[in-house]
Write an enzyme that holds these catalytic residues in place. Structure first.
Site, PDB file in Angstrom:
ATOM      1  N   HIS A  94       3.244   7.914 -22.519  1.00 28.52           N
ATOM      2  CA  HIS A  94       2.183   8.914 -22.592  1.00 28.52           C
ATOM      3  C   HIS A  94       2.414   9.885 -21.440  1.00 28.52           C
ATOM      4  O   HIS A  94       2.359   9.501 -20.271  1.00 28.52           O
ATOM      5  CB  HIS A  94       0.814   8.252 -22.495  1.00 28.52           C
ATOM      6  CG  HIS A  94       0.514   7.352 -23.651  1.00 28.52           C
ATOM      7  ND1 HIS A  94      -0.208   6.178 -23.530  1.00 28.52           N
ATOM      8  CD2 HIS A  94       0.860   7.444 -24.968  1.00 28.52           C
ATOM      9  CE1 HIS A  94      -0.308   5.602 -24.714  1.00 28.52           C
ATOM     10  NE2 HIS A  94       0.333   6.348 -25.601  1.00 28.52           N
ATOM     11  N   HIS A 145       2.124   2.193 -17.871  1.00 29.54           N
ATOM     12  CA  HIS A 145       1.089   3.127 -18.308  1.00 29.54           C
ATOM     13  C   HIS A 145       0.150   3.422 -17.141  1.00 29.54           C
ATOM     14  O   HIS A 145       0.397   3.019 -16.003  1.00 29.54           O
ATOM     15  CB  HIS A 145       0.309   2.544 -19.487  1.00 29.54           C
ATOM     16  CG  HIS A 145       1.056   2.568 -20.780  1.00 29.54           C
ATOM     17  ND1 HIS A 145       0.648   3.294 -21.876  1.00 29.54           N
ATOM     18  CD2 HIS A 145       2.198   1.945 -21.160  1.00 29.54           C
ATOM     19  CE1 HIS A 145       1.500   3.128 -22.878  1.00 29.54           C
ATOM     20  NE2 HIS A 145       2.451   2.300 -22.466  1.00 29.54           N
ATOM     21  N   GLU A 187      -0.785  -1.438 -16.814  1.00 39.65           N
ATOM     22  CA  GLU A 187      -1.665  -0.309 -16.503  1.00 39.65           C
ATOM     23  C   GLU A 187      -1.762  -0.247 -14.986  1.00 39.65           C
ATOM     24  O   GLU A 187      -2.324  -1.132 -14.348  1.00 39.65           O
ATOM     25  CB  GLU A 187      -3.036  -0.509 -17.142  1.00 39.65           C
ATOM     26  CG  GLU A 187      -3.003  -0.617 -18.663  1.00 39.65           C
ATOM     27  CD  GLU A 187      -2.828   0.726 -19.347  1.00 39.65           C
ATOM     28  OE1 GLU A 187      -2.906   1.756 -18.656  1.00 39.65           O
ATOM     29  OE2 GLU A 187      -2.621   0.746 -20.575  1.00 39.65           O
ATOM     30  N   GLU A 235       0.333  10.103 -18.174  1.00 38.27           N
ATOM     31  CA  GLU A 235       0.228   8.927 -17.311  1.00 38.27           C
ATOM     32  C   GLU A 235       1.441   8.939 -16.387  1.00 38.27           C
ATOM     33  O   GLU A 235       2.457   8.311 -16.636  1.00 38.27           O
ATOM     34  CB  GLU A 235       0.127   7.668 -18.165  1.00 38.27           C
ATOM     35  CG  GLU A 235      -1.140   7.667 -19.021  1.00 38.27           C
ATOM     36  CD  GLU A 235      -1.189   6.580 -20.071  1.00 38.27           C
ATOM     37  OE1 GLU A 235      -0.370   5.636 -19.987  1.00 38.27           O
ATOM     38  OE2 GLU A 235      -2.041   6.668 -20.977  1.00 38.27           O
TER      39      GLU A 235
END
Length: 722
Positions: free
Chosen positions: A349, A487, A580, A352
């Site tokens: 993404h 991410h 994350e 990110e």
């Protein structure tokens, strides 16, 4: 971030800079705004703009240009998206700004959580879930409104003088404010204009005013999600800052999410100011790198460490940007027998951005430490072949980079230039496997590993991004064993399966046959990540993952059909988790040194997990040559792996006793016991396979019937016995 700085520099003659700034017949007031009772500005009659679609915002901005041209006394509004403060009761006056601006001040840290909940106060709150502590830029709400995790600070409806206050703890030079509305799927709440106050003791306050002494009313938002930046016409040195909503969307409530831009000021009582700066002994490059800068940095690392690095491309993005990979090994460009391959992928993404910078920092660090002779790094590079893909979606990143770290919002740049979410773009092999399992076809008819691509996925009109195809071909070309997909936007490690087994279920615990291994891998990263191990930190958004060790099954969080994690597990030998990394998807450059310290040991420790379990070579007993594509099965685990082209394999396993079987077409199956302990390094588990008589006969027939003398004599004796 440089996109933000360049934009702010370009707009220096303006008081404010905001994307999607409101437009109305009265300067600074959004269409449909509701006036606070104490405001002295007349309410506009323009119809409310209830959509945040980009083309609508652009159309409104164009209308604003026409209005400004008719009003000769007003200054030109500047480039598209420029938000300008409003001076109430004196619309014809022109605000004269000082030539010197301070656009480079970093965020105070509401979004990154450096500003604690105790530093946020408000005049009132509708509920605890809408308290001052929720007034952070880009904070996300839960699915249900009214719980403990709503998407903004919202004042009570009867509050006639609402305010949100931030305590910087020490005097700082306040330079600007970024605002958003309330994140909610059910409500439309955002502030359309506000004033600003400052204080050093939270008792005596002064307002931001223009040169004539009038209070400045800053234009805020015209939708809930687009961040709008307003620069102060004159930076103010203070400890406290208050945002005072003046108008808000018609029918809504005064709701804010905000970030404060502030520069530190010298403290005469601080004898050691340099002690507060997090430095780096390796002179690492702590800044955001666009495509050109990333390529330049990778080249510099390659030139510094040519014997352990190699740069290659796995393909191109839709816009033609190459997907560069940095390989790091003592023999770059070569698969060594018995040496496992591991990869890190970042930037799936594009918005990110932290993963991209961490991989660029990691390659610099490994190069520096190898040259320095660090034993841990030396062993890692001599025993493992590492591949670092810092930007899987370079087109999306360039979009986010251009907007800047504080103005990119929550989603802009997430998708590719074609509008594809890459983490939903891989082939859905889960459904294929689960249907076969329900029909009792696994593993006898349908394999439990290396599932083929569905026919629909390979059709010419299939919606598959070139970035996705590039990674799939990369996966098939190199025998990866372990991977992590980096991410941002949360602090948690999620592991497969990412897709729920029950159709249409939003979330459901869906473990793989290797659930123990995946939980181990996830816990290793979470357990060595400093931010995740901070017991005093608050949740990023709407879930407290610290209650479960900061790890979660992906499908139990939210279902993700077509994820790279699931595809990697079902189509290749590679085990992959999603990390994350931070609450903030695009942290300011000021945060990068701390984020590197938070993740450095976790990145290294996770790479070292590629050597857990068993490893070995499957060979032909007669020729002692390696057998490619031999199947390695572990009793009790319904997922097999295969050997690489040299016959070597790696099977990640947690400590325990296992019965392992090696089989290959044309060979007798061999079984043996392999014990995995807590000792460092993999347990060797080699296999010698003997060809079956049928395979031997097939090979003999391939020689056109010319039998070896010993075999010919055996056949004659057998005939004589008859």
């Amino acid at each position: 971030m440089w996109g933000l700085l360049l934009a702010v520099t370009a707009f220096a003659p303006s008081v404010g800079l905001g994307l999607g700034a409101p437009s109305a017949s009265v300067p600074g007031l959004a269409p449909g705004s509701t006036l606070a009772p104490h405001s002295s500005v007349a309410q506009p009659s323009t119809k409310a703009n209830e959509t945040s679609e980009r083309h609508v915002r652009l159309r409104v901005i164009k209308k604003k240009k026409i209005v400004v041209k008719k009003r000769k006394k007003l200054r030109h509004p500047g480039p598209l998206g420029t938000a300008r403060p409003v001076v109430p009761t004196h619309p014809a006056k022109t605000l004269t700004l000082p030539e010197k601006q301070e656009p480079g001040c970093p965020p105070l840290g509401l979004e990154s959580l450096r500003v604690s909940d105790s530093q946020l106060e408000a005049s009132s709150s509708q509920s605890f879930g809408l308290g001052a502590h929720r007034g952070r830029l880009n904070i996300q709400s839960g699915l249900e409104d009214g719980d403990l995790y709503d998407g903004a600070w919202c004042a009570e409806q009867q509050d006639t003088e609402p305010w949100l206050q931030v305590d910087a703890k020490n005097p700082v030079r306040f330079a600007g404010i970024v605002t958003q509305g309330r994140n909610s799927v059910w409500r439309y709440d955002w502030v359309t204009s506000f004033k600003v106050q400052f204080s050093n003791d939270s008792q005596t306050w002064w307002k931001s005013r223009n040169s004539t002494g009038m209070d400045i009313v800053f234009p805020a938002n015209s939708d809930a999600e687009t961040p709008v930046l307003n620069l102060l016409p004159e930076p103010q040195v203070a400890r406290f800052i208050r945002l005072l909503p003046q108008t808000w969307f018609q029918g809504g409530a005064p709701c804010l999410r905000a970030e404060i831009l502030a520069c530190p000021v010298s403290d005469p009582n601080d004898l050691f100011p340099e002690a507060h700066t997090l430095g780096s002994s390796n002179s690492l490059d702590f800044r955001h790198h666009n495509y050109k800068a990333m390529r330049k940095l990778m080249k510099q690392v390659n030139e510094q460490c040519p014997n352990i690095t190699r740069i290659y491309s796995i393909g191109k993005s839709h816009q033609g940007l190459k997907l560069y990979v940095m390989e790091m090994s003592d023999h770059p460009g070569e698969h060594e027998l018995g040496e496992p391959e591991v990869r890190y992928v970042a930037g799936m993404h594009g918005n990110e951005a932290l993963g991209r910078e961490l991989l660029l920092l990691l390659m610099q660090f490994l190069c520096h430490e190898f040259l320095r002779g660090d034993p841990r790094v030396t062993r890692l590079l001599t025993e493992t072949r590492i591949h670092l893909l810092p930007s899987m979606n370079p087109d999306g990143y360039e979009t986010a980079y251009h907007r800047g770290s504080e103005l990119v919002g929550w989603a802009e740049g997430r998708w590719t230039h074609q509008g594809i979410d890459l983490n939903h773009n891989f082939a859905d092999l889960n459904t294929q496997l689960w249907y076969a399992e329900d029909d009792g076809l696994v593993p006898d008819t349908v394999p439990n590993h290396h599932l083929p691509l569905p026919t629909y996925y390979t059709l010419p009109n299939a919606t598959v991004a070139p970035e996705t195809w590039a990674v799939i071909k990369w996966m098939k070309r190199i025998p990866f064993v372990l991977s992590a997909n980096l991410h941002g936007g949360e602090l948690v490690v999620s592991y497969p399966f990412d897709m729920t087994r029950t159709p249409w279920a939003a979330r459901e615990l869906t473990p793989t046959p290797d659930d123990a291994v995946f939980r181990w891998l996830s816990t290793v990263y979470a357990g060595t990540n400093r931010a995740m191990q901070d017991t005093d930190r608050r949740p990023c958004h709407s879930q407290d993952f610290s209650l479960h060790g900061n790890v979660i099954n992906g499908a139990d969080w939210h279902t993700v059909p077509g994820s790279m994690n699931d595809f990697s597990y079902l189509h290749t030998n590679c085990f992959e988790v999603t990390v994350e990394l931070s609450c903030d998807k695009f942290p300011h450059e000021k945060e990068l040194p701390q984020e590197w310290e938070n993740n450095k040991d976790a990145l290294l420790t996770y790479l070292e997990q590629v050597r857990m379990g068993i490893t070995g070579v499957v060979r032909d007993k007669d020729t002692e040559l390696g057998i490619a594509d031999a199947v390695i099965a572990v009793e009790g685990i319904n997922h097999d792996v295969t050997t690489a082209w040299g016959g070597d394999y790696w099977r990640l396993l947690t400590p325990g006793d296992y019965v392992v079987t090696a089989s290959a077409e044309g060979y007798h199956t061999v079984r043996q016991h392999c014990q995995v302990t807590f000792e460092e390094g993999p347990v060797p588990c080699n296999f010698l396979l003997t060809k079956t008589p049928k395979e031997r006969l097939r090979e003999l027939l391939a020689t056109r019937g010319k039998l070896p003398p010993d075999l010919r004599r055996k056949l004659e004796r057998l005939r004589g016995q008859k």
